[in-house]
Write a protein that holds these residues in place. Structure first.
Motif: not given
Length: 438
Positions: A135-136, A386-387, A398-402
């Motif tokens: 994402i970054f 969500h961590i 740190i996990l993206p929810i999508s």
């Protein structure tokens, strides 16, 4: 002849050994300098933890330094696109362009994180960011709140959680390697933990950031005139300012000295700093402010009053921190009839805090556009995350929810986290819950 070769081989091995010791000594000496270059206090005897911690710059073979994608040119930080193109100057301000800005909440380095990251002679935090790096990579500018000291003469949090009945937030230098490797271009440092290790800790933190070539603002080594960062984000000049309303160890310095080293919030100071940033060429102003009450989604009346003052002073985007949990996103109508987005709290982005409220987080994304010399942006969006304390044998992820961004994972826990996040943030900005577009 064979004996001569043997002697020469032993002599060469001896030279390599001496060179290695000199390199280690250089790293240890670098660890014990303040930002002014003056030596800091160092214990005459070091235990194993202190000896590991003293390696200020990790061995390049094990932990290569990943400098910020921004390079300094006459006070303006030239961004990723400019650097990649090896362009000698910024994009002319009459050129139409776009820039993707991303922001996160608190980058903490607490006891459990350090314990999990510790290896034999170093700490490795890089796994924590492994799922959000993709994402970054789409950003032209990525900013986070560094809510820990990186002080080489003070004990780590894992060695001493409290000092004088106050929390001690202090991480090893390799934490910055993980932060820069993740893609952060700069960090803000004005927060309630910026004086946990006293002035020495604050100055050593600045020295650590400089050693890792990571631009920063919010705390300072002296009376710097420019109390902001100017960044060229794909041709758009963005100013970043950082303030705090709370400092844990405030009595460590007089009020006058504290103001010298820390951007302590006042409406007058913000107004003056924004005016200076605009005079220096800033086209878009971002203000981070450390405020509010911990562990609650409720925004205080002080936060709303100060947000209005910051917006009226000329800010274009306000990002809050300190609650360690998410708070609402809303727009503020200014005296000059602008609408300014205020993220009252972005929560933790990386932390080992155990409450559910502390583990929901987001990445804010905003695309700036310059069209006919006018800067604007469409509705901003956020990537809900969500961590996880433990995830696939890795710690503090740190996990993206999508599922399009996390490798296809879809669970009840993630669905519940997304629901909580949407409820707190509200409808003012978009939830970006799909794959990152090219």
């Amino acid at each position: 002849m064979k004996r001569i070769r043997t002697v020469l081989s032993l002599f060469l091995l001896f030279l390599f050994f001496i060179a290695g010791q000199a390199g280690s000594l250089h790293r240890i000496k670098a660890a014990n300098l303040s930002s002014s270059g003056e030596p800091t206090k160092e214990s005459s005897t070091k235990n194993e933890n202190e000896r590991i911690h003293s390696y200020h710059i990790p061995s390049k073979s094990a932990y290569p330094i990943h400098p910020s994608a921004f390079i300094d040119k006459d006070g303006l930080l030239l961004g990723k696109t400019v650097k990649k193109q090896n362009h000698p100057s910024t994009t002319p301000k009459n050129t139409d362009t776009e820039a993707v800005l991303m922001f996160t909440g608190d980058l903490m380095c607490l006891n459990a994180q350090q314990t999990a990251a510790r290896q034999k002679k170093a700490y490795d935090f890089t796994d924590s960011f492994s799922y959000v790096k993709q994402i970054f990579e789409r950003s032209d500018l990525l900013v986070g709140n560094l809510e820990t000291q990186i002080s080489t003469s003070n004990p780590l949090t894992s060695e001493k959680i409290y000092i004088n009945n106050q929390p001690n937030c202090n991480g090893p230098s390799s934490y910055l390697d993980a932060v820069t490797d993740a893609g952060f271009d700069c960090v803000v440092t004005a927060n309630n933990h910026c004086m946990d290790g006293g002035l020495t800790g604050a100055l050593e933190t600045l020295h650590s950031l400089d050693s890792f070539l990571l631009p920063h603002t919010g705390t300072f080594s002296s009376n710097e005139t420019d109390r902001y960062l100017l960044c060229d984000a794909n041709g758009i000049t963005v100013a970043i300012l950082s303030y705090t309303e709370l400092i844990n160890n405030r009595n460590a310095l007089s009020a006058a000295k504290m103001d010298k080293y820390v951007n302590c919030y006042s409406a007058a100071r913000v107004k003056s700093d924004i005016a200076k940033a605009k005079e220096a060429g800033a086209e878009f102003i971002i203000v981070y402010n450390h405020w509010g009450t911990e562990n609650t989604h409720v925004v205080t009346s002080t936060q709303t009053a100060d947000a209005k003052a910051i917006a009226d002073a000329g800010a274009d985007l306000i990002i809050g921190s300190h609650p360690h949990c998410l708070q609402q996103a809303s727009y503020i109508r200014t005296a000059d009839d602008r609408e300014v987005l205020c993220m009252y709290s972005m929560g933790n982005f990386l932390s080992s805090m155990t409450r559910e409220i502390n583990q929901d987080t987001i990445i804010l994304s905003l695309t700036l556009k310059r069209t006919n010399d006018v800067i604007s942006y469409d509705t901003p969006g956020y990537y809900p995350c969500h961590i996880y304390r433990n995830y696939k044998k890795q710690s503090f992820i740190i996990l993206p929810i999508s599922k399009d961004l996390n490798g296809g994972v879809k669970t009840k826990d993630l669905a519940a986290a997304e629901k909580r996040i949407k409820k707190v943030i509200g409808d003012s900005i978009l939830c970006l819950n799909g794959a990152v577009s090219e």
